[in-house]
Design a protein around this motif. Sequence first.
Motif, PDB file in Angstrom:
ATOM      1  N   ASP A   1       0.827  -1.219   0.000  1.00  0.00           N
ATOM      2  CA  ASP A   1       0.000   0.000   0.000  1.00  0.00           C
ATOM      3  C   ASP A   1       0.858   1.264   0.000  1.00  0.00           C
ATOM      4  OD1 ASP A   1       0.983   0.092   2.578  1.00  0.00           O
ATOM      5  OD2 ASP A   1      -0.954  -0.146   3.576  1.00  0.00           O
ATOM      6  N   SER A   2       2.167   1.117  -0.261  1.00  0.00           N
ATOM      7  CA  SER A   2       3.089   2.254  -0.228  1.00  0.00           C
ATOM      8  C   SER A   2       3.583   2.638  -1.623  1.00  0.00           C
ATOM      9  CB  SER A   2       4.294   1.932   0.664  1.00  0.00           C
ATOM     10  OG  SER A   2       5.273   2.949   0.566  1.00  0.00           O
ATOM     11  N   ARG A   3       3.124   3.776  -2.126  1.00  0.00           N
ATOM     12  CA  ARG A   3       3.593   4.255  -3.436  1.00  0.00           C
ATOM     13  C   ARG A   3       5.081   4.587  -3.379  1.00  0.00           C
ATOM     14  NH1 ARG A   3      -0.339   4.847  -7.013  1.00  0.00           N
ATOM     15  NH2 ARG A   3      -2.477   5.192  -6.309  1.00  0.00           N
ATOM     16  N   ASN A   4       5.526   5.198  -2.271  1.00  0.00           N
ATOM     17  CA  ASN A   4       6.939   5.554  -2.144  1.00  0.00           C
ATOM     18  C   ASN A   4       7.825   4.325  -2.274  1.00  0.00           C
ATOM     19  OD1 ASN A   4       6.679   8.299  -1.842  1.00  0.00           O
ATOM     20  ND2 ASN A   4       6.590   8.239   0.389  1.00  0.00           N
TER      21      ASN A   4
ATOM     22  N   MET B   1       7.169   1.484  -3.658  1.00  0.00           N
ATOM     23  CA  MET B   1       7.099   0.930  -5.002  1.00  0.00           C
ATOM     24  C   MET B   1       7.991   1.708  -5.972  1.00  0.00           C
ATOM     25  SD  MET B   1       3.008   0.026  -5.113  1.00  0.00           S
ATOM     26  CE  MET B   1       2.991  -0.653  -6.772  1.00  0.00           C
ATOM     27  N   ILE B   2       8.057   3.022  -5.801  1.00  0.00           N
ATOM     28  CA  ILE B   2       8.950   3.854  -6.627  1.00  0.00           C
ATOM     29  C   ILE B   2      10.404   3.516  -6.316  1.00  0.00           C
ATOM     30  CG2 ILE B   2       9.760   6.216  -7.038  1.00  0.00           C
ATOM     31  CD1 ILE B   2       6.843   7.126  -6.553  1.00  0.00           C
TER      32      ILE B   2
ATOM     33  N   LYS C   1      -0.353  -2.222  -6.366  1.00  0.00           N
ATOM     34  CA  LYS C   1      -0.781  -1.268  -5.343  1.00  0.00           C
ATOM     35  C   LYS C   1      -2.082  -1.757  -4.712  1.00  0.00           C
ATOM     36  CE  LYS C   1      -0.877   2.693  -3.099  1.00  0.00           C
ATOM     37  NZ  LYS C   1      -2.076   2.440  -2.274  1.00  0.00           N
TER      38      LYS C   1
END
Length: 205
Positions: A141-144, A146-147, A189
């Motif tokens: 659930d973490s976009r950061n 994943m980037i 995500k």
Amino acid sequence: MPKPKFYVVWKGKTPGIYTEWKDCRSQIEGFEGAMYKSFPEREEAETAYRSQPVYNSTKRKKAPSQKEKAEIINDSISVDAACSGNPGPMEYRGVCTATGKEIFHIGPLQKGTNNIGEFLAIVHGLAMLKQKGSTIPVYSDSRNAMIWIKNKRCNTKLVECEENKYVFELIKRAERWLNNNDYNNTILKWKTKQWGEIPADFGRK
């Protein structure tokens, strides 16, 4: 040595004050609406236990619809992290998305951050799945995080010190793994707004 914490459980399987998170967790897991909170001092915890609760809750949101459930790939793993403070004691884990059964759990580790934990959790999951020859997806659930995975670099601003030396060792190990390994697992995500909390959530919101 990590500073001890005291966990107050106002509502759970057995209410009381616990000195280990694993003991507290065993009282609240599977107990809907459990009330609990951690405190740095025993005296503060004892006062809070006798008072009106100011607590974290495991009360669940509205369950996802059948249509929403159909979007979730059950044959997958879900990962998440938790951190008490920023920085603070950090831990992360991975679970089977379909059942919530814990597959791995690391920590608490001192002076970490939630983003670092999310990053390490994804890499841990990818490495474990590759070792098993599995290509199932990984939910985060973490976009950061994943980037950071995409860039193969933990872009944290946390400063290394003696207390979090091991955290930085894990970061370097994870970055090396990403740079030296290919994987066929898709990192997906988790749609928290539609599906509720990710199955690996620690329940400390």
